[in-house]
Design a protein around this motif. Structure first.
Motif, PDB file in Angstrom:
ATOM      1  N   ILE A   1      -9.154   5.747  19.062  1.00  0.00           N
ATOM      2  CA  ILE A   1     -10.021   4.714  19.644  1.00  0.00           C
ATOM      3  C   ILE A   1     -10.045   3.486  18.728  1.00  0.00           C
ATOM      4  CG2 ILE A   1     -12.343   4.228  20.520  1.00  0.00           C
ATOM      5  CD1 ILE A   1     -12.758   7.287  20.780  1.00  0.00           C
ATOM      6  N   VAL A   2     -10.102   3.737  17.416  1.00  0.00           N
ATOM      7  CA  VAL A   2     -10.099   2.631  16.445  1.00  0.00           C
ATOM      8  C   VAL A   2      -8.801   1.827  16.587  1.00  0.00           C
ATOM      9  CG1 VAL A   2     -10.011   2.052  13.972  1.00  0.00           C
ATOM     10  CG2 VAL A   2     -11.682   3.728  14.811  1.00  0.00           C
ATOM     11  N   TYR A   3      -7.681   2.537  16.744  1.00  0.00           N
ATOM     12  CA  TYR A   3      -6.397   1.855  16.921  1.00  0.00           C
ATOM     13  C   TYR A   3      -6.440   0.946  18.142  1.00  0.00           C
ATOM     14  CZ  TYR A   3      -1.484   0.991  17.843  1.00  0.00           C
ATOM     15  OH  TYR A   3      -0.286   0.367  18.095  1.00  0.00           O
ATOM     16  N   TYR A   4      -6.953   1.482  19.247  1.00  0.00           N
ATOM     17  CA  TYR A   4      -7.053   0.708  20.482  1.00  0.00           C
ATOM     18  C   TYR A   4      -7.899  -0.553  20.272  1.00  0.00           C
ATOM     19  CZ  TYR A   4      -8.596  -0.590  25.151  1.00  0.00           C
ATOM     20  OH  TYR A   4      -8.890  -1.307  26.279  1.00  0.00           O
ATOM     21  N   LEU A   5      -9.067  -0.375  19.626  1.00  0.00           N
ATOM     22  CA  LEU A   5      -9.969  -1.518  19.406  1.00  0.00           C
ATOM     23  C   LEU A   5      -9.319  -2.573  18.506  1.00  0.00           C
ATOM     24  CD1 LEU A   5     -13.410   0.298  18.942  1.00  0.00           C
ATOM     25  CD2 LEU A   5     -12.738  -1.200  20.853  1.00  0.00           C
ATOM     26  N   LEU A   6      -8.660  -2.119  17.451  1.00  0.00           N
ATOM     27  CA  LEU A   6      -8.033  -3.077  16.529  1.00  0.00           C
ATOM     28  C   LEU A   6      -6.960  -3.887  17.258  1.00  0.00           C
ATOM     29  CD1 LEU A   6      -7.791  -1.036  13.176  1.00  0.00           C
ATOM     30  CD2 LEU A   6      -9.464  -2.794  13.807  1.00  0.00           C
ATOM     31  N   ARG A   7      -6.223  -3.223  18.143  1.00  0.00           N
ATOM     32  CA  ARG A   7      -5.212  -3.946  18.944  1.00  0.00           C
ATOM     33  C   ARG A   7      -5.884  -4.954  19.872  1.00  0.00           C
ATOM     34  NH1 ARG A   7      -0.046  -1.828  19.786  1.00  0.00           N
ATOM     35  NH2 ARG A   7       0.113  -3.643  21.122  1.00  0.00           N
ATOM     36  N   GLU A   8      -6.983  -4.526  20.500  1.00  0.00           N
ATOM     37  CA  GLU A   8      -7.699  -5.394  21.450  1.00  0.00           C
ATOM     38  C   GLU A   8      -8.199  -6.678  20.803  1.00  0.00           C
ATOM     39  OE1 GLU A   8      -6.932  -4.171  24.777  1.00  0.00           O
ATOM     40  OE2 GLU A   8      -8.823  -5.284  24.967  1.00  0.00           O
ATOM     41  N   ILE A   9      -8.651  -6.570  19.541  1.00  0.00           N
ATOM     42  CA  ILE A   9      -9.241  -7.750  18.896  1.00  0.00           C
ATOM     43  C   ILE A   9      -8.215  -8.524  18.065  1.00  0.00           C
ATOM     44  CG2 ILE A   9     -11.560  -6.734  18.860  1.00  0.00           C
ATOM     45  CD1 ILE A   9     -11.183  -6.196  15.875  1.00  0.00           C
ATOM     46  N   GLY A  10      -6.954  -8.088  18.135  1.00  0.00           N
ATOM     47  CA  GLY A  10      -5.890  -8.818  17.441  1.00  0.00           C
ATOM     48  C   GLY A  10      -5.909  -8.643  15.935  1.00  0.00           C
ATOM     49  N   ALA A  11      -6.441  -7.505  15.464  1.00  0.00           N
ATOM     50  CA  ALA A  11      -6.439  -7.250  14.019  1.00  0.00           C
ATOM     51  C   ALA A  11      -5.029  -6.865  13.570  1.00  0.00           C
ATOM     52  CB  ALA A  11      -7.410  -6.125  13.682  1.00  0.00           C
ATOM     53  N   GLN A  12      -4.753  -7.091  12.297  1.00  0.00           N
ATOM     54  CA  GLN A  12      -3.458  -6.703  11.749  1.00  0.00           C
ATOM     55  C   GLN A  12      -3.458  -5.207  11.477  1.00  0.00           C
ATOM     56  OE1 GLN A  12      -1.751  -8.146   8.012  1.00  0.00           O
ATOM     57  NE2 GLN A  12      -2.413 -10.162   8.726  1.00  0.00           N
ATOM     58  N   ILE A  13      -2.398  -4.518  11.918  1.00  0.00           N
ATOM     59  CA  ILE A  13      -2.264  -3.115  11.522  1.00  0.00           C
ATOM     60  C   ILE A  13      -1.206  -3.096  10.415  1.00  0.00           C
ATOM     61  CG2 ILE A  13      -1.797  -0.749  12.275  1.00  0.00           C
ATOM     62  CD1 ILE A  13      -3.942  -1.685  14.055  1.00  0.00           C
ATOM     63  N   THR A  14      -1.675  -3.179   9.195  1.00  0.00           N
ATOM     64  CA  THR A  14      -0.737  -3.160   8.070  1.00  0.00           C
ATOM     65  C   THR A  14      -0.268  -1.729   7.859  1.00  0.00           C
ATOM     66  OG1 THR A  14      -2.488  -2.677   6.497  1.00  0.00           O
ATOM     67  CG2 THR A  14      -2.039  -5.008   6.919  1.00  0.00           C
ATOM     68  N   ARG A  15       0.708  -1.585   6.980  1.00  0.00           N
ATOM     69  CA  ARG A  15       1.193  -0.253   6.643  1.00  0.00           C
ATOM     70  C   ARG A  15       0.045   0.610   6.100  1.00  0.00           C
ATOM     71  NH1 ARG A  15       6.579   1.462   3.513  1.00  0.00           N
ATOM     72  NH2 ARG A  15       5.770   3.465   2.855  1.00  0.00           N
ATOM     73  N   GLN A  16      -0.827  -0.022   5.297  1.00  0.00           N
ATOM     74  CA  GLN A  16      -1.934   0.745   4.708  1.00  0.00           C
ATOM     75  C   GLN A  16      -2.949   1.186   5.767  1.00  0.00           C
ATOM     76  OE1 GLN A  16      -2.629  -2.406   1.993  1.00  0.00           O
ATOM     77  NE2 GLN A  16      -1.942  -1.216   0.217  1.00  0.00           N
TER      78      GLN A  16
END
Ligand code: MN
Length: 323
Positions: free
Chosen positions: A133-148
């Motif tokens: 769910i966190v992954y989905y939300l981060l994508r929705e708000i345009g957050a960066q998914i860094t390697r870390q």
């Protein structure tokens, strides 16, 4: 507007957040917490992350774990609190009151038993982990998914699915993991750290536990015991106790595994593991509780009388079986 839309708006529009996950944190609790914190920080937001208790050693390599605070100092009631992976506010332990006092609680979880205690609630029991769910939300708000951040999410999802072995694993789970792998994370390195690697103190403690092994009822019951004194002599922490009980039940042919942990002269913690029988019933008879295959209780008496009482109930239960 539904809660999901409102949550996405809040995450986009507000600049400060508190984030917290449940006590006795597991991989999903810690991984989701750290990923949400890093993702929001990538958008320039000011984040304070909390955990009731401490981060288990095996998760301490994850990025941002050193920034997590463990005293309930949520000083500003106006700051929105994101509560992750917690079915109810009791799961927040010492932090319960501080979180309750906050004016805006956002509850993000995947437990079917979730109490919908938030001002806004995003509860999806179909998600294998809160990390999904966190992954989905981060994508929705345009957050960066860094390697870390991807490492934290990988840990969240792989632990709650038992390395993608449990029934909660879906095609969506694998799609999310596929996208995380594209950041260059190494499943081999992460799995070794989270599932396999243990400190030497664990093995010294395990050696002591195995040397106490006893077998009863035609090899249907296996029993081990440890004490706080032995644990301290081994230089082991309470983290090192985790999983030792499983060695009893994992012996071929054993139906019921029991682990006695002597906390003091008049206090013994007992763990039960089984293959088929419902050990929550056994624990219930001894004023404890838990799940069908993993349960436990705590008895305030000396080891000898506790063991006698527990073995009496355990043997009765095994004798009632038609195996
Ligand atoms: Mn979870």
């Amino acid at each position: 507007m539904n809660d999901l839309t409102k949550i996405v708006q809040t995450l986009k529009n507000e600049n400060k957040f508190y984030i917290i996950s449940h006590m006795l944190p597991d991989g999903d609790s810690i991984g989701s917490l750290l990923a949400m914190a890093e993702g929001l920080r990538s958008l320039g937001k000011e984040i304070t992350a909390f955990t009731p208790g401490h981060i288990p050693h095996k998760y301490s390599f994850l990025h941002g774990s050193d920034l997590v605070k463990n005293s309930p100092e949520l000083k500003d009631n106006d700051i929105t609190v994101l509560v992750l992976d917690s079915s109810d506010l009791d799961r927040l332990g010492d932090f319960k009151d501080a979180v309750k006092a906050s004016k805006n609680i956002i509850n993000i979880d995947h437990h079917i038993t979730n109490q919908h205690y938030g001002d806004l609630n995003l509860v999806n029991p179909d998600a294998a982990a809160t990390g999904e769910i966190v992954y989905y939300l981060l994508r929705e708000i345009g957050a960066q998914i860094t390697r870390q951040t991807a490492e934290s999410l990988y840990v969240a999802i792989s632990t709650d699915t038992g390395s993608f072995k449990y029934d909660n694993t879906t095609s969506l789970t694998h799609r999310v993991i596929a996208e995380l792998l594209e950041t260059g994370i190494s499943p081999a390195v992460l799995s070794l750290k989270v599932f396999d690697e243990r400190p030497i103190s664990f093995y010294i403690l395990l050696k002591e536990a195995l040397s106490s092994l006893e077998i009863y009822e035609d090899r249907l019951i296996a029993v081990m015991s440890l004490s706080k004194d032995i644990r301290e002599r081994c230089g082991a922490t309470t983290d090192d106790l985790e999983g030792i009980v499983n060695y009893t039940r994992n012996i071929e042919g054993v139906e019921l595994g029991i682990m006695f942990y002597v906390e003091g002269e008049h206090e013994v913690k007992v763990g039960f593991r089984s293959r088929q029988i419902d050990v929550s019933l056994l624990a219930g008879k001894l004023n404890g509780g838990g799940h069908a295959r993993a349960a436990g209780c705590r008895i305030y008496a000396d080891f000898e009388s506790v063991k006698k009482r527990v073995m009496f109930e355990a043997k009765n239960m095994i004798r009632e079986l038609e195996l």
